[in-house]
Design an enzyme around this catalytic site. Sequence first.
Site, short mmCIF file in Angstrom:
data_model
loop_
_atom_site.label_atom_id
_atom_site.label_comp_id
_atom_site.label_asym_id
_atom_site.label_seq_id
_atom_site.Cartn_x
_atom_site.Cartn_y
_atom_site.Cartn_z
CE LYS A 57 -4.29 0.12 2.07
NZ LYS A 57 -5.26 0.07 3.14
CB THR A 101 -15.83 2.60 14.36
OG1 THR A 101 -15.90 3.67 13.41
CG2 THR A 101 -17.19 2.37 14.97
CG PHE A 148 -19.31 11.26 12.41
CD1 PHE A 148 -20.31 10.42 12.85
CD2 PHE A 148 -18.54 11.93 13.35
CE1 PHE A 148 -20.55 10.25 14.20
CE2 PHE A 148 -18.77 11.76 14.71
CZ PHE A 148 -19.78 10.92 15.14
CE LYS A 170 -18.60 5.79 12.68
NZ LYS A 170 -18.84 6.59 11.50
CG PHE A 215 -29.33 7.75 5.24
CD1 PHE A 215 -28.59 8.90 5.09
CD2 PHE A 215 -28.68 6.53 5.17
CE1 PHE A 215 -27.23 8.86 4.89
CE2 PHE A 215 -27.32 6.47 4.97
CZ PHE A 215 -26.60 7.65 4.83
N GLY A 229 -33.68 0.53 -1.59
CA GLY A 229 -32.72 -0.11 -2.50
C GLY A 229 -32.52 -1.57 -2.15
CB CYS A 260 -19.37 1.96 8.12
SG CYS A 260 -17.69 2.59 8.01
NE ARG A 279 -13.77 -2.28 2.82
CZ ARG A 279 -13.11 -1.46 3.64
NH1 ARG A 279 -12.51 -1.92 4.72
NH2 ARG A 279 -13.06 -0.17 3.38
P1 NAD Z 1 -9.04 0.31 6.18
O1 NAD Z 1 -9.19 -1.13 6.40
O2 NAD Z 1 -9.30 0.90 4.84
O3 NAD Z 1 -7.58 0.78 6.60
C1 NAD Z 1 -6.97 0.42 7.80
C2 NAD Z 1 -5.46 0.42 7.59
O4 NAD Z 1 -4.81 0.20 8.84
C3 NAD Z 1 -4.95 -0.67 6.64
O5 NAD Z 1 -4.24 -0.07 5.57
C4 NAD Z 1 -4.05 -1.54 7.51
O6 NAD Z 1 -2.95 -2.07 6.80
C5 NAD Z 1 -3.62 -0.54 8.57
N1 NAD Z 1 -3.11 -1.13 9.83
C6 NAD Z 1 -3.62 -2.16 10.54
N2 NAD Z 1 -2.86 -2.37 11.64
C7 NAD Z 1 -1.88 -1.45 11.63
C8 NAD Z 1 -0.79 -1.13 12.51
N3 NAD Z 1 -0.59 -1.79 13.64
N4 NAD Z 1 0.02 -0.12 12.18
C9 NAD Z 1 -0.17 0.58 11.05
N5 NAD Z 1 -1.18 0.33 10.18
C10 NAD Z 1 -2.02 -0.67 10.47
O7 NAD Z 1 -9.98 1.01 7.28
P2 NAD Z 1 -10.86 2.34 7.13
O8 NAD Z 1 -12.00 2.09 6.22
O9 NAD Z 1 -9.98 3.51 6.91
O10 NAD Z 1 -11.47 2.40 8.60
C11 NAD Z 1 -10.65 2.65 9.72
C12 NAD Z 1 -11.54 2.82 10.94
O11 NAD Z 1 -12.39 3.96 10.75
C13 NAD Z 1 -12.48 1.64 11.21
O12 NAD Z 1 -12.66 1.50 12.59
C14 NAD Z 1 -13.78 2.07 10.56
O13 NAD Z 1 -14.92 1.46 11.13
C15 NAD Z 1 -13.76 3.56 10.82
N6 NAD Z 1 -14.51 4.38 9.85
C16 NAD Z 1 -14.46 4.05 8.51
C17 NAD Z 1 -15.18 4.82 7.60
C18 NAD Z 1 -15.20 4.47 6.15
O14 NAD Z 1 -16.07 4.99 5.43
N7 NAD Z 1 -14.31 3.63 5.65
C19 NAD Z 1 -15.92 5.93 8.06
C20 NAD Z 1 -15.90 6.24 9.41
C21 NAD Z 1 -15.19 5.45 10.31
#
Ligand code: NAD
Length: 435
Positions: free
Chosen positions: A39, A126, A153, A207, A253, A257, A264, A331
């Site tokens: 990555k 989260t 968010f 959240k 919302f 659909g 999430c 996902r």
């Molecule tokens: P993601 O899976 O896209 O990315 C997480 C990253 O963390 C990965 O690249 C992984 O390699 C890295 N990682 C894991 N362990 C690690 C470590 N010890 N050191 C360094 N890097 C590490 O996740 P995301 O979608 O960005 O979501 C992250 C968090 O935010 C989750 O808890 C999710 O629920 C929350 N969140 C996500 C969204 C969304 O729309 N994706 C929105 C709000 C909140």
Amino acid sequence: MKQPNKIIVIGMGFVGLTLAIFLTSKKFNVIGVDTDQNKLNTLLQGSTPFYEPGLESALKSSLKKYLSFTNNLSSVDAADIVFVTVGTPPMRDGSIDLRYIKSSTKQISEWCNNNHIQPVIVYKSTILPGTFENVIKPILKSLSENTTVNPEFLREGSALQDTIHPHVIVIGGKEKPALSLKRFYQKIYEQKIPIKTTSATNAELIKYANNSFLAAKISFINTIANICQRFPDSNVDDVAEVIGLDPRIGNLFLKAGPGYGGSCFPKDVQALLSLTKNLGTGSDFLNAIHKTNKQQAEMVLKLITKQVKSLKNSNISILGLAFKENSDDIRESVSISLIEKLLTKKVNVRVHDPRAIDNAKSVFNNKVMYCTDVSDCLRSSDCAVLLTSWKQYLSLGKEFSKMRNPILIDTRRLLANKKLPVKYVGLGIGNEIVS
Ligand code: NAD
């Protein structure tokens, strides 16, 4: 906290990368940490590992000056703030997998102790109520005094814009780090944003309450859509429009659909449900949101089987693989589970998506036919199913005449008002009775 010079963001996923890029636009030096070297290599070349509008060009500008990456936190000497944005995926039973939270927290703890530093540590991932108190605090020990819970968010598909213009900021934890972080946000945001400081547990729960409520709205309107489906002169969008005018309900919302997907809503509803089970109560309400969502995917299959008498060896075209438009994220996408079901019924599946084809290839390999052109996807098809609201699909028309058996099941009602050379079945529009 003085004006921070150096900021670390741990986890270069949707949340972390977007945050890191935003902070560099505010001229902070940001180091993005991720354990996934592939990555990081992609990012160093100026490409984002996923599609988000505007993010790749913003990354290229950030790389010129303020942004660097490492896979090893201990290679950094110090920082003023450390944001934790690692994933909190679901386990098989729906409960939350905290392994990345635990491993990153251990790394932060060792790193701070080795370097004798006490940055403000900010959890944006989260995490369920009680995680800070029972999981993070015992690892961080005294460092936890300087730690906050600050849930994110943003929405995929508009991650950068949502980070630039958040509707709210929630900061949970002890007064000192919470106030430091509040001042930091007040400085970087030109516009006035509501900032709520509260306990860590409240921040964690806010959240989940937020996401579960939104998921509930979707499951509710899908329930109404399925009732509309049974009445020939009924349309869920008319119902949604009017109830949305009630200020106590609001119009967002309420788009019926095929069911919600993404990284999430499904995981957060299930994690909260599993928390209620651990608390000894369970929750019929949360269970109903989740079950209704699963049933909605079945409803799409029912609509297909009603139209295509014999599924075996039929050709079915899937328009849209991403769980939502403007994203390549598949996902928990309903399209993916629907294709899996169709494949078990020996259907020949053709798929189209403007962005998510590469991700789908890693799931289906050569089991489906991938089309970069909608006309190719529809050629000789017995039924087309529109699942993602890509704006490209709005202009579809003559392409449907390529079908062998021109039937469109439009789960988003994108083309409900168009004259099409096709039998039109809109989910939530009562022109087809499904029993
Ligand atoms: P993601 O899976 O896209 O990315 C997480 C990253 O963390 C990965 O690249 C992984 O390699 C890295 N990682 C894991 N362990 C690690 C470590 N010890 N050191 C360094 N890097 C590490 O996740 P995301 O979608 O960005 O979501 C992250 C968090 O935010 C989750 O808890 C999710 O629920 C929350 N969140 C996500 C969204 C969304 O729309 N994706 C929105 C709000 C909140």
